[in-house]
Write a protein that holds these residues in place. Structure first.
Motif, PDB file in Angstrom:
ATOM      1  N   ARG A  71       0.834  -1.216   0.000  1.00 60.81           N
ATOM      2  CA  ARG A  71       0.000   0.000   0.000  1.00 60.81           C
ATOM      3  C   ARG A  71       0.866   1.263   0.000  1.00 60.81           C
ATOM      4  N   HIS A  72       2.010   1.181   0.633  1.00 58.76           N
ATOM      5  CA  HIS A  72       2.893   2.349   0.598  1.00 58.76           C
ATOM      6  C   HIS A  72       3.457   2.575  -0.815  1.00 58.76           C
ATOM      7  N   GLY A  75       0.729   4.135  -2.845  1.00 58.05           N
ATOM      8  CA  GLY A  75       0.496   5.521  -2.446  1.00 58.05           C
ATOM      9  C   GLY A  75       1.422   6.526  -3.111  1.00 58.05           C
ATOM     10  N   GLU A 105      -4.893   4.462  -0.585  1.00 56.58           N
ATOM     11  CA  GLU A 105      -3.837   4.805  -1.548  1.00 56.58           C
ATOM     12  C   GLU A 105      -4.325   4.787  -2.995  1.00 56.58           C
TER      13      GLU A 105
END
Ligand SMILES: Cc1cc2nc3c(=O)[nH]c(=O)nc-3n(C[C@H](O)[C@H](O)[C@H](O)COP(=O)(O)O)c2cc1C
Length: 191
Positions: A71-72, A75, A105
Motif C-alpha cells: 500500500r505504501h 500511495g 492509496e
C-alpha cells in the motif's frame, strides 16, 4: 511530473502479461508528460487477504507486512495502468487481491486497463471498472483490448503488438487520457 505505475495483473509462469506490459512500457518511454514504473505482482509476495478487520476500520493500516509495503508503494503514484487477463470471464484473483490489499492509496486516482484474450479482456475489465469505483478510483474510458487476432498472432505467428496499428492508436489515446485525468485529479487532491 505525473508519476504513473504499470501493474502487471497476472503472475502465472509463462504468462502473456509480459507482452502487453513491455509494449506499454515501450510506448510510455516516448512520452514526456508522465513517468511509468512497473509494479509486478510477482514481486509483492502479497498474502491472500487475511486482515482481521476491514482496513477501512484501521485508517487503511494493514497487519500483514507485505500488504503494508504494497500500500505504501501504491500511495506513491498518481494513477495506474493495469494489465488485465481474463480468467473465466472475470479478473485474475491475484489482481483483485492486490486491489484489496491497499485502500486509501487508490483513492481519487485514475486507472486504465490493457486487456487481452478472446475478447480483449473486455469482460474482466468491465468487472474491474466496478471494483475501481468502489475503491474511489476514476476508471477512464480509454482502454486497450488485445483481441483474439493479435493475441494469437503473437502466440502462434511470431508477430508483435507493434504489427497492429489499431492497438498503437488505442495505446496513444489511453496515454493521453490517463495523463489528462492524472493531472486533473492530482491538482484536485492538492487543493
Ligand atoms: C483459469 C483460466 C481461465 C481463462 N478464462 C478465459 C476467459 O474467460 N476468457 C478469455 O478470453 N480467456 C480466458 N483464458 C485464457 C487467457 O486469456 C490466456 O490464458 C491468457 O494468456 C491469460 O493471461 P496470462 O497469460 O497473463 O495469465 C483463461 C485462462 C485461464 C488460465
Amino acid at each position: 511530473m505525473l508519476n504513473l505505475a504499470l501493474v502487471i495483473g497476472s503472475t502465472r509462469p509463462q504468462r502473456f502479461a509480459d507482452v502487453p506490459a513491455q509494449w506499454i512500457a515501450a510506448g510510455a518511454a516516448a512520452r514526456d508528460d508522465f513517468t511509468l514504473d512497473t509494479l509486478d505482482l510477482r514481486d509483492q509476495n502479497l498474502p491472500l487477504f487475511e486482515e482481521p478487520v476491514p482496513p477501512s476500520w484501521t485508517q487503511g493500516v494493514y497487519s500483514h507486512p507485505a500488504a503494508e509495503a504494497w500500500r505504501h508503494k501504491v500511495g506513491k503514484y498518481d494513477g495506474f495502468i493495469v494489465t488485465a487477463a481474463e480468467y473465466n470471464h472475470g479478473p485474475t484473483a491475484v489482481l483483485k487481491n492486490a486491489l484489496d490489499s491497499a485502500t486509501f492509496e487508490w483513492r481519487r486516482k485514475p486507472v486504465a486497463f490493457v486487456g487481452y484474450g478472446g475478447v480483449g479482456g473486455a469482460r474482466a475489465i468491465e468487472q474491474l471498472r466496478g471494483i475501481a469505483v468502489e475503491l474511489h478510483m476514476a476508471p477512464i474510458r480509454a482502454e486497450v483490448n488485445v483481441g483474439m487476432e493479435p493475441f494469437l498472432g503473437v502466440l502462434q505467428q511470431g508477430k508483435t503488438l507493434d504489427d497492429y496499428p489499431h492497438l498503437a492508436a488505442a495505446r496513444a489515446t489511453l496515454f493521453d487520457e490517463i495523463a489528462w485525468w492524472g493531472n486533473a485529479l492530482k491538482a484536485a487532491r492538492a487543493a
